[in-house]
Design an enzyme around this catalytic site. Structure first.
Site, PDB file in Angstrom:
ATOM      1  N   GLY A 109      -1.734   5.203  -9.046  1.00 25.16           N
ATOM      2  CA  GLY A 109      -1.536   4.853  -7.641  1.00 25.16           C
ATOM      3  C   GLY A 109      -0.117   5.043  -7.152  1.00 25.16           C
ATOM      4  N   SER A 110       0.551   6.109  -7.633  1.00 27.88           N
ATOM      5  CA  SER A 110       1.963   6.269  -7.249  1.00 27.88           C
ATOM      6  C   SER A 110       2.128   6.522  -5.746  1.00 27.88           C
ATOM      7  CB  SER A 110       2.632   7.380  -8.059  1.00 27.88           C
ATOM      8  OG  SER A 110       1.937   8.573  -7.914  1.00 27.88           O
ATOM      9  N   ALA A 112       0.237   5.303  -3.201  1.00 24.45           N
ATOM     10  CA  ALA A 112       0.087   4.009  -2.515  1.00 24.45           C
ATOM     11  C   ALA A 112       1.297   3.126  -2.782  1.00 24.45           C
ATOM     12  CB  ALA A 112      -1.185   3.307  -2.971  1.00 24.45           C
ATOM     13  N   ALA A 113       1.773   3.129  -4.032  1.00 24.20           N
ATOM     14  CA  ALA A 113       2.918   2.289  -4.383  1.00 24.20           C
ATOM     15  C   ALA A 113       4.164   2.755  -3.637  1.00 24.20           C
ATOM     16  CB  ALA A 113       3.151   2.314  -5.894  1.00 24.20           C
ATOM     17  N   ASP A 154      -6.250   1.140  -3.067  1.00 29.26           N
ATOM     18  CA  ASP A 154      -4.994   1.205  -3.820  1.00 29.26           C
ATOM     19  C   ASP A 154      -3.854   0.515  -3.055  1.00 29.26           C
ATOM     20  OD1 ASP A 154      -5.252   3.179  -1.911  1.00 29.26           O
ATOM     21  OD2 ASP A 154      -4.623   4.838  -3.188  1.00 29.26           O
TER      22      ASP A 154
HETATM   23  O1  PMV Z   1      -7.858   8.873  -7.991  1.00 29.47           O
HETATM   24  P1  PMV Z   1      -7.557   7.459  -7.648  1.00 29.47           P
HETATM   25  O2  PMV Z   1      -7.163   6.674  -8.840  1.00 29.47           O
HETATM   26  O3  PMV Z   1      -6.575   7.321  -6.540  1.00 29.47           O
HETATM   27  O4  PMV Z   1      -8.919   6.797  -7.132  1.00 29.47           O
HETATM   28  C1  PMV Z   1      -9.674   7.355  -6.103  1.00 29.47           C
HETATM   29  C2  PMV Z   1     -10.826   6.479  -5.747  1.00 29.47           C
HETATM   30  C3  PMV Z   1     -11.777   7.060  -4.697  1.00 29.47           C
HETATM   31  O5  PMV Z   1     -12.774   6.068  -4.458  1.00 29.47           O
HETATM   32  C4  PMV Z   1     -12.457   8.292  -5.234  1.00 29.47           C
HETATM   33  C5  PMV Z   1     -11.054   7.384  -3.394  1.00 29.47           C
HETATM   34  C6  PMV Z   1     -10.674   6.183  -2.553  1.00 29.47           C
HETATM   35  O6  PMV Z   1      -9.758   6.341  -1.727  1.00 29.47           O
HETATM   36  O7  PMV Z   1     -11.271   5.125  -2.673  1.00 29.47           O
END
Ligand code: PMV
Length: 323
Positions: A109-110, A112-113, A154
């Protein structure tokens, strides 16, 4: 005066993909964390250093932020600052440095962080009091502005921390007590492209609408049961629900051979359950374990070609650091 903010990473426990379409998911904030430093400057420029993504000495006039050429790697930070400046005037310049303890390649989640950290660091340096909800809303807008899609789970993990039941772009964010939940995390060595994977699922949904909607509904049911299992600390049940969730992710076509090998290795060596975590196509898998099985399961994941990443779950949300 430098303001220092730290933001947790995240791991999605269950409900990925379905959460993009209004179903719930479970996410936990994790340490390691990202550190964001902000310093007010007298000249009216925005400066950014982000060694994790090879950005050094990036700068532009405050009046130009959000417009013109923006390198891909600087987008999340710059658009965060831009969205903040649309709501609160920035009259001076600002120097921002971001650095994470987690690799920006492994799905912690870099992006979002970065967004939450920059937003919070700028607000604190300018003595603007943002409520958690405001911080969530401005950060979520930033992610959508930059990548066009995203459920916001995230962002919720970065802002609120802990373990969260999340739904409908943040309309529901319920904090759960999940102490005693033990995870082993295995990195597949392949960087996942979240936007591509979400698009892949959206194409499938268009072509096979009723089937895919059913899969989402089934995942939604599993997430609701998992929420109860967490509150009862019923790890055997939570693990089984994770295994079922993995089967649906395979049906959606987002798992990979490598992830499957790592997941099976964990399931066969005594994990309560295991699944991929995130968009799929690479990144990480997670295994829920009893403490006594942690070593066994870790070794099995390594033998299947995974790299173990040490994390602690239920981490605190974004916070100011006194360094
Ligand atoms: O790839 P990640 O760890 O950022 O996870 C994405 C999760 C999804 O449900 C596929 C996308 C979302 O924004 O919820």
């Amino acid at each position: 005066m430098t303001t220092t903010i730290s933001v947790p990473g995240k791991l999605i426990l269950m409900g990925e993909h379905a959460v993009v379409y209004g179903r719930p998911c479970l996410v936990t904030a994790v340490n390691p964390r990202m550190i964001v430093k902000a310093e007010i400057l007298n000249e009216s420029v925005f400066k950014l250093e982000a060694p994790d993504v090879n950005i050094s000495q990036y700068q532009k006039s405050i009046t130009d932020i959000g417009s013109g050429e923006i390198p891909k790697e600087a987008k999340f930070a710059e658009i965060a600052l831009y969205n903040f400046s649309q709501k609160y005037k920035i009259e001076k310049g600002i120097n921002i440095i971001t650095q994470s303890d987690f690799s920006s390649n492994s799905g912690f989640g870099s992006s979002a962080a970065t967004v939450v950290g920059v937003m919070k660091a700028v607000a604190e340096s300018l003595s603007v009091k943002l409520t958690e909800k405001e911080l969530f809303d401005l950060s979520y807008k930033t992610v959508v502005d930059v990548q066009g899609i995203g459920s916001g789970f995230d962002i919720a993990a970065a802002v609120y921390g802990g373990t969260i039941y999340f739904k409908n772009t943040g309309e529901v964010t319920e904090s759960l007590t999940a102490d005693g939940m033990n995870l082993v995390v295995g990195y597949s060595g392949i960087k996942a492209d979240t936007v591509e994977m979400v698009k892949l699922v959206s194409v499938k949904k268009k072509n096979y609408s009723s089937g895919i909607e059913k899969i989402f509904d089934n995942i939604s049911g599993l997430v609701d049961e998992a929420k109860r299992a967490i509150s009862e600390k019923d790890w055997v049940r939570l693990g089984t629900l994770m295994n079922y969730n993995q089967n649906y992710l395979e049906d959606l076509g987002v798992s990979t051979d490598k992830l499957n090998l790592m997941i099976e290795a964990a399931q066969k060596t005594g994990a309560y359950g295991a699944k991929l975590s995130g968009a799929g196509g690479g990144d990480c898998m997670i295994a829920l374990v009893a403490p006594k099985n942690r070593e066994n399961v870790s070794q099995a994941i390594k033998r299947a070609g995974g790299e173990i990443i040490e994390v602690s779950v239920n981490a605190e949300g974004v916070k100011a650091e006194n360094i």
